[in-house]
Design a protein around this motif. Structure first.
Motif, PDB file in Angstrom:
ATOM      1  N   GLU A  35       8.809  10.445   0.384  1.00  0.00           N
ATOM      2  CA  GLU A  35       9.962  10.810   1.208  1.00  0.00           C
ATOM      3  C   GLU A  35      11.194  10.043   0.723  1.00  0.00           C
ATOM      4  N   TYR A  36      12.328  10.759   0.594  1.00  0.00           N
ATOM      5  CA  TYR A  36      13.570  10.100   0.170  1.00  0.00           C
ATOM      6  C   TYR A  36      14.052   9.149   1.260  1.00  0.00           C
ATOM      7  N   ALA A  37      14.230   7.850   0.932  1.00  0.00           N
ATOM      8  CA  ALA A  37      14.571   6.838   1.939  1.00  0.00           C
ATOM      9  C   ALA A  37      16.035   6.414   1.897  1.00  0.00           C
ATOM     10  N   GLY A  38      16.754   6.772   0.825  1.00  0.00           N
ATOM     11  CA  GLY A  38      18.156   6.367   0.700  1.00  0.00           C
ATOM     12  C   GLY A  38      18.467   5.877  -0.706  1.00  0.00           C
ATOM     13  N   HIS A  56      18.127   5.184  -6.447  1.00  0.00           N
ATOM     14  CA  HIS A  56      17.545   6.050  -5.408  1.00  0.00           C
ATOM     15  C   HIS A  56      16.173   5.513  -5.028  1.00  0.00           C
ATOM     16  N   MET A  57      15.831   5.570  -3.730  1.00  0.00           N
ATOM     17  CA  MET A  57      14.563   5.024  -3.220  1.00  0.00           C
ATOM     18  C   MET A  57      13.733   6.125  -2.544  1.00  0.00           C
ATOM     19  N   SER A  58      12.437   6.130  -2.903  1.00  0.00           N
ATOM     20  CA  SER A  58      11.501   7.042  -2.241  1.00  0.00           C
ATOM     21  C   SER A  58      10.295   6.238  -1.772  1.00  0.00           C
ATOM     22  N   GLY A  65       0.794  -1.235   0.000  1.00  0.00           N
ATOM     23  CA  GLY A  65       0.000   0.000   0.000  1.00  0.00           C
ATOM     24  C   GLY A  65       0.817   1.271   0.000  1.00  0.00           C
ATOM     25  N   HIS A  66       2.169   1.169   0.114  1.00  0.00           N
ATOM     26  CA  HIS A  66       3.035   2.344   0.125  1.00  0.00           C
ATOM     27  C   HIS A  66       3.512   2.661  -1.301  1.00  0.00           C
ATOM     28  N   GLU A  67       3.572   3.941  -1.635  1.00  0.00           N
ATOM     29  CA  GLU A  67       4.044   4.387  -2.948  1.00  0.00           C
ATOM     30  C   GLU A  67       5.585   4.321  -2.953  1.00  0.00           C
ATOM     31  N   VAL A  68       6.133   3.444  -3.828  1.00  0.00           N
ATOM     32  CA  VAL A  68       7.596   3.223  -3.870  1.00  0.00           C
ATOM     33  C   VAL A  68       8.138   3.659  -5.232  1.00  0.00           C
TER      34      VAL A  68
END
Length: 626
Positions: free
Chosen positions: A436-439, A430-432, A401-404
């Protein structure tokens, strides 16, 4: 010892016994001549037959002709002078045959490495039918068939392991004594021996296209490609042999006639004896035998070390390699992308990898596979929805359910997400998560364990320049080159660009230096062909690269390149030693004979002795030591 060698040994023993016995028998005249002639025929009938065939075929001037002429001449001289001393002619033939037997044994010894390699040829393949194993000819197995390899059996065809685990003995292919473990899904090449476990293999190639067939074909045809040294010996023999025959005629006939013209004693017997001795000395056995044997031993010794050299001309060219050019991917690196770093902000490293692997689960791209491998768990696709690939940028998906978002900097910019720039070498993912930027995750092509040491060993082996050619970005290429200690690097190249770069290097290289190119992929085939010497990574290399190359490394270890160069230089050194040594001794003995300072006994000892020393030196090429 082979049957033919045993027969020769028996003939030598019988002749030696006959000569000893004849020394004590009180016979003279015709009976003595017949007895010695019988001993001569026992030891020399094959030389007489070969000499006769050579004359009939228009190839009279060979060592058989020279030996037959000299020994029969010694017989006729003994009859002419009525001395009854027939021992010399027989002894000359006896020692010549001893030398030939020794040479035959040495050649047989040098063939053992290649014979061992030939043992990799499989006799059969097991196909399961109605619950039973049926042995069939490997040629009859179609691509896609399932074959069974039991412990102790050879793997008959290339394929992929469908089921089972085993350790494989690959020493006949790679020279590596340590076994290689394989499991389900691993690629497997023919010619290995299954040490334990039962393997079911789905074949990917026909027998004629398999690794084992290609290796055998390379080795069997290696001797047909002659080096410059061997060509020199062939040309030398064509001029040398008639020249010494003419010199012997002048020595035995022209000199006595000149002496008669000046009122001197012609001394026909003495000068004809010198001429016959001159013929014995002139036999170029040491050169004719030891030079090809040196190359044969060098190729055999290299094959034992897992280096297949397609001909003695390539062995010779390799010895002059001063510039070595490398492809990067699959040659200096493993050609396998792996996650080498995970830099996270607020999210746990393991969780970040999990989200990345799930988001990329629908892609077959190598980067996606490397993320899934790093995650290390089974992918539950039910957790992932709304997967969308953004061309040239990355992937968007919903995970739990999270936007990745998973992709490059362009994907982050597209969605207006601030990101941390990364200067690590490799591909940056890059991961969001939920905007939100996650790393970010760093994925790199892993350098082979021995690549750096391989470059150092090449420098120690006398290679003056190392160059790396790659299609990778300049930043990545420069980092790899710096880490490995490579002198020059050309990056962001297309396959055609690699050929152009090699052309430039060839044009600017020193005159007597050769350029070697090392590659493994299909796109390397044109460059392998253009280089002075092409070296292919064999075990994992493409068929096209192996076909185009002059040298094939069977275990894909770049350390083998320096080893191949050292083997070639050792072999060429031995060849040069034998040429110089043989010619000095040969011309020295010819001069001594012409001046009457050497008799036929000394001549044959010199001839056979030089041959034995040269052959012993030649078989040193069989062994390689660091």
């Amino acid at each position: 010892m082979k049957k033919k060698q045993k027969i020769t040994l028996y003939r030598i023993i019988i002749t030696a016994v006959m000569l000893v016995v004849l020394q004590f028998l009180p016979i003279t005249g015709i009976p003595r001549l017949i007895a010695y002639l019988a001993a001569y025929l026992v030891i020399g009938y094959d030389i007489l037959r070969k000499a006769g065939k050579g004359i009939l075929n228009g190839r009279a001037f060979d060592e058989n002709f020279l030996m037959a002429l000299a020994t029969l001449g010694a017989f006729f001289l003994a009859i002419w002078t009525k001395s009854g001393d027939y021992l010399e002619g027989i002894a000359v033939m006896l020692f010549y045959q001893i030398g030939e037997l020794f040479q035959s044994y040495a050649v047989g010894k040098s063939r053992k490495n290649i014979s061992a390699l030939m043992d990799i040829r499989p006799d059969y393949a097991n196909i399961e039918k109605d619950g039973k194993l049926e042995q069939v000819d490997p040629d009859e197995v179609a691509v896609g068939s399932i074959i069974v390899v039991q412990p102790g059996e050879k793997v008959p065809l290339d394929g992929v392991v469908e089921s089972g685990n085993a350790s494989l003995n690959t020493s006949a292919l790679t020279g590596e004594s340590l076994p290689r473990d394989v499991k389900e899904g691993d690629e497997i090449i023919s010619g290995c021996i299954n040490l334990n476990g039962v393997l079911k293999i789905r074949t990917t190639k026909e027998f004629g296209e398999s690794t084992v067939s290609k290796i055998l074909d390379l080795v069997e045809n290696a001797s047909s490609r002659k080096s410059r040294s061997e060509a020199f010996i062939s040309r030398f023999a064509k001029i040398y042999t008639p020249a010494v025959c003419i010199s012997a005629v002048l020595l035995g006939i022209a000199v006595p006639l000149l002496r008669m013209a000046f009122g001197m004693d012609a001394a026909w017997v003495d000068w004809i004896y010198r001429a016959l001795t001159f013929l014995v000395v002139s036999c170029p056995c040491a050169l004719v035998i030891s030079i090809p044997l040196s190359f044969f031993a060098g190729i055999g010794g290299a094959s034992h070390e897992g280096v297949l050299i397609k001909g003695s001309n390539y062995l010779e060219a390799l010895s002059d390699a001063k510039i070595v050019v490398f492809d990067k991917t699959g040659t200096l690196t493993q050609g396998v992308f792996e996650v080498t770093a995970v830099h996270h902000n607020t999210m746990d490293e393991t969780k970040l990898l999990e989200y990345a692997a799930l988001a990329e689960c629908a892609s077959s791209h190598p980067i996606s596979k490397s993320l899934q491998k790093a995650y290390g768990k089974e992918i539950d696709r039910s957790r992932v929805t709304d997967i969308e690939e953004v061309s040239g940028k990355g992937i968007t998906a919903k995970v739990d359910g999270h936007e990745v978002l998973a992709g490059n900097a362009k994907l982050m910019a597209l969605h207006n997400i601030p990101y941390n720039d990364c200067h690590s070498v490799g591909t940056i993912i890059h991961m969001s998560i939920d905007g939100e930027y996650a790393g970010h995750i760093v994925i790199s092509d892993v350098i082979k364990p021995h690549s750096k040491e391989a470059i150092q060993k090449l420098k120690h082996a006398g290679v003056e320049k190392t160059v790396m050619l790659t299609g990778d970005a300049k930043r990545v290429a420069d980092q790899v080159a710096k880490e490995l200690g490579i002198d020059e690097v050309r990056s962001e190249l297309l396959p055609g660009d690699k050929v152009n770069e090699v052309e430039k290097l060839i044009q600017n290289k020193p005159k007597k230096a050769n350029l070697a190119f090392v590659g493994d992929g299909i796109n390397d085939a044109p460059v392998l062909t253009r280089a002075d010497i092409g070296i292919a990574m064999g075990a994992m290399g493409s068929d096209a690269a192996i076909e185009a190359a002059d040298v094939v490394l069977m275990d894909d270890d770049p350390m083998q390149i320096a080893k191949a160069i050292k083997i070639s230089r050792k072999c060429i050194g031995i060849v040069k030693q034998n040429i110089v040594f043989s010619l000095i001794i040969k011309f020295g003995c010819l001069a001594l004979t012409a001046f009457g300072l050497a008799n036929m006994w000394a001549a044959i000892f010199a001839d056979v002795g030089v041959m034995i020393i040269a052959v012993l030196n030649a078989i040193r090429a069989l062994k390689y030591k660091e």
